[in-house]
Design a protein around this motif. Structure first.
Motif, PDB file in Angstrom:
ATOM      1  N   ASP A 221       0.833  -1.208   0.000  1.00  0.00           N
ATOM      2  CA  ASP A 221       0.000   0.000   0.000  1.00  0.00           C
ATOM      3  C   ASP A 221       0.868   1.259   0.000  1.00  0.00           C
ATOM      4  N   TYR A 222       1.900   1.276   0.810  1.00  0.00           N
ATOM      5  CA  TYR A 222       2.795   2.434   0.857  1.00  0.00           C
ATOM      6  C   TYR A 222       3.512   2.599  -0.485  1.00  0.00           C
ATOM      7  N   GLU A 223       3.945   1.477  -1.066  1.00  0.00           N
ATOM      8  CA  GLU A 223       4.648   1.543  -2.352  1.00  0.00           C
ATOM      9  C   GLU A 223       3.728   2.040  -3.460  1.00  0.00           C
TER      10      GLU A 223
ATOM     11  N   GLY B  74       3.825   5.135  -6.487  1.00  0.00           N
ATOM     12  CA  GLY B  74       3.804   4.834  -7.916  1.00  0.00           C
ATOM     13  C   GLY B  74       4.151   3.417  -8.307  1.00  0.00           C
ATOM     14  N   LYS B  75       4.262   2.486  -7.336  1.00  0.00           N
ATOM     15  CA  LYS B  75       4.593   1.090  -7.629  1.00  0.00           C
ATOM     16  C   LYS B  75       3.384   0.212  -7.308  1.00  0.00           C
ATOM     17  N   PRO B  76       2.573  -0.146  -8.324  1.00  0.00           N
ATOM     18  CA  PRO B  76       1.349  -0.908  -8.069  1.00  0.00           C
ATOM     19  C   PRO B  76       1.604  -2.394  -7.843  1.00  0.00           C
TER      20      PRO B  76
ATOM     21  N   ALA C 218       5.065   5.203   9.721  1.00  0.00           N
ATOM     22  CA  ALA C 218       5.965   4.927   8.609  1.00  0.00           C
ATOM     23  C   ALA C 218       5.680   3.540   8.049  1.00  0.00           C
ATOM     24  N   GLU C 219       6.112   3.326   6.834  1.00  0.00           N
ATOM     25  CA  GLU C 219       5.860   2.061   6.144  1.00  0.00           C
ATOM     26  C   GLU C 219       6.406   0.865   6.927  1.00  0.00           C
ATOM     27  N   PRO C 220       5.767  -0.313   6.766  1.00  0.00           N
ATOM     28  CA  PRO C 220       6.194  -1.513   7.490  1.00  0.00           C
ATOM     29  C   PRO C 220       7.664  -1.880   7.294  1.00  0.00           C
TER      30      PRO C 220
END
Length: 137
Positions: free
Chosen positions: A13-15, A19-21, A60-62
């Motif tokens: 989700d963070y990625e 812009g990285k699906p 912050a992201e995992p």
């Protein structure tokens, strides 16, 4: 009573916001990101104005997570954050002082209406009462 209201997410989700699906985590447009930020800011503003907001933060992201546990020898075992395939973790939270479970549920329902891109995984908003005394367990 105080409640912890939690939103969940994954590394993917963070990625996707960068812009990285991936499956269940489509790319967010700048307009979608701004709509999400505006939605959350409006909730925070309303909760602050009503006096129900105690604290709130996005996390912050995992991948920036660190796990510390006790090893068999008593020494700490340190593991850096999960990878993209990890199940959802806490992505953000509110600590709220609300008059009832119904009221905090109303707030959580509003949080759950957060806008996002088509195909986004729909995680539940989790409500947990905060124990305020040792005798409440």
């Amino acid at each position: 009573m105080k409640y912890l209201v939690m939103v969940l997410g994954t590394q993917a989700d963070y990625e996707s916001m960068r812009g990285k699906p991936s499956a269940g985590a489509p790319v967010w447009s700048e307009q979608e990101l701004q709509a999400m930020y505006a939605h959350m800011s409006a909730i925070n503003d309303d909760l602050s104005e009503s006096g129900e907001l105690v604290d709130a933060n996005g996390l912050a992201e995992p991948a920036r997570t660190r796990f510390v546990s006790a090893g068999a020898d008593g020494k700490p075992v340190i593991t850096d954050g999960p990878y993209g395939e990890t199940k959802e973790l806490l992505a953000g939270y509110w600590v709220l002082e609300c008059e009832s479970l119904d009221r905090v549920t109303e707030i959580a329902a509003r949080v759950a209406q957060c806008p996002g891109p088509e195909g986004l995984t729909d995680y539940p908003v989790v409500i947990r009462p905060i124990l305020e005394g040792a005798g409440e367990i």
